[in-house]
Design an enzyme around this catalytic site. Structure first.
Site, PDB file in Angstrom:
ATOM      1  N   SER A 147       2.791   7.203  -7.536  1.00 15.42           N
ATOM      2  CA  SER A 147       3.115   5.943  -6.472  1.00 15.42           C
ATOM      3  C   SER A 147       4.461   5.153  -7.179  1.00 15.42           C
ATOM      4  O   SER A 147       4.660   5.191  -8.247  1.00 15.42           O
ATOM      5  CB  SER A 147       1.885   4.910  -6.805  1.00 15.42           C
ATOM      6  N   TYR A 160      -4.099   0.457 -11.326  1.00 19.67           N
ATOM      7  CA  TYR A 160      -3.737   1.202 -10.404  1.00 19.67           C
ATOM      8  C   TYR A 160      -2.043   2.065 -11.076  1.00 19.67           C
ATOM      9  O   TYR A 160      -2.105   2.842 -11.244  1.00 19.67           O
ATOM     10  CB  TYR A 160      -3.838   1.126  -9.142  1.00 19.67           C
TER      11      TYR A 160
END
Length: 266
Positions: A147, A160
């Site tokens: 990401s 995350y």
């Protein structure tokens, strides 16, 4: 498309088999659909039984659904065995399963451990288990989904982005380790991409695009099929000399400075 030696670089995965974790929805679902369209045998896997069975039924021939909790080693083994029993070999593995909740500094130890277990450790364990079978098939490719949050700072989050950043380093080490086995390992890095998590945060795609335009000079958020095409390229013969590297699918998100790409002249 062919080169001067007649090598075909099109996305033709006929006869190849791909396992895609977390493919009962979102980006993983788009990856499964695209690989199937390019001729691959597809193992759809995830925790949602109804969604997984529906996708496999939609795809039809050359697609199966295997229930999978990636944190359970026995279920990883069962997924690999089912793929081999059904299709005879494994050529591609896509680590897409992900856990999004992130309370940032308020996270408990258990929340930290759960996030890292799902997003990082389980994918690495899956690679360790599936790599010998990809080697036995003559080689292939592994793609880890990371990401843009792995490369930037964002207020209110820790879990995350930390796990997604670690994936980038794991990708490099897997690539070096597995190169002698003719296995390439790459990371695909999406920015904001229309998916259940973005839908939950914004409500609808028009709102997501309007908000996303603030951070993405392309003027919208990404689409799952755009990420899927990058994953397919990573696995295709056209990327035969690429490994240990990163493919950004981010609408210029990662390269803009604090002026957000606007003309800084006064």
């Amino acid at each position: 498309m062919t080169d001067q030696q007649g090598q075909d670089y099109s996305f033709d995965f006929t006869g190849k088999t791909a396992i895609i974790t977390g493919s009962t929805g979102g980006i993983g679902q788009d990856i499964a659909r695209l690989f199937h369209r390019f001729g691959a045998n597809v193992v759809v896997s995830g925790r949602s039984l109804a969604a997984g069975e529906a996708i496999a039924e939609e795809l039809g021939e050359r697609a199966i659904f295997q229930p999978l909790d990636v944190t359970q080693d026995a279920q990883i083994d069962a997924c690999i065995t089912r793929a081999l029993d059904t299709f005879g070999q494994i050529n591609f593995h896509i680590n897409n399963a992900c856990f999004y909740p992130d309370p940032g500094l308020d996270a408990t130890r258990d929340e930290w451990l759960n996030s890292v277990n799902v997003n990082l450790i389980s994918g690495a364990i899956f690679v360790g288990k599936v790599a010998p079978h990809i080697k036995a098939a003559g080689g292939g490719a592994i793609v880890n989904l990371s990401s843009t949050s792995a490369k930037t700072g964002r207020a209110g989050t820790l879990l995350y982005p930390a796990s997604k950043a670690a994936i980038l380093n794991v990708t490099k080490n897997e690539a070096v380790t597995l190169a002698p086995d003719n296995i390439r390992v790459l990371a695909v890095i999406p920015a904001w991409t229309w998916s259940p998590s973005i839908e939950k945060a914004t409500g609808d795609i028009e709102t997501a695009d309007r908000i996303g335009a603030t951070f993405h000079p392309r003027g919208r958020v990404g689409r799952g099929d755009e990420v899927a095409r990058a994953v397919a390229f990573a696995c295709a013969e056209g990327a035969a000399f690429m490994s240990g590297t990163e493919i950004l699918v981010d609408g210029v998100y990662s390269v803009i400075v604090p002026d957000q790409g606007k003309d800084p002249r006064i």
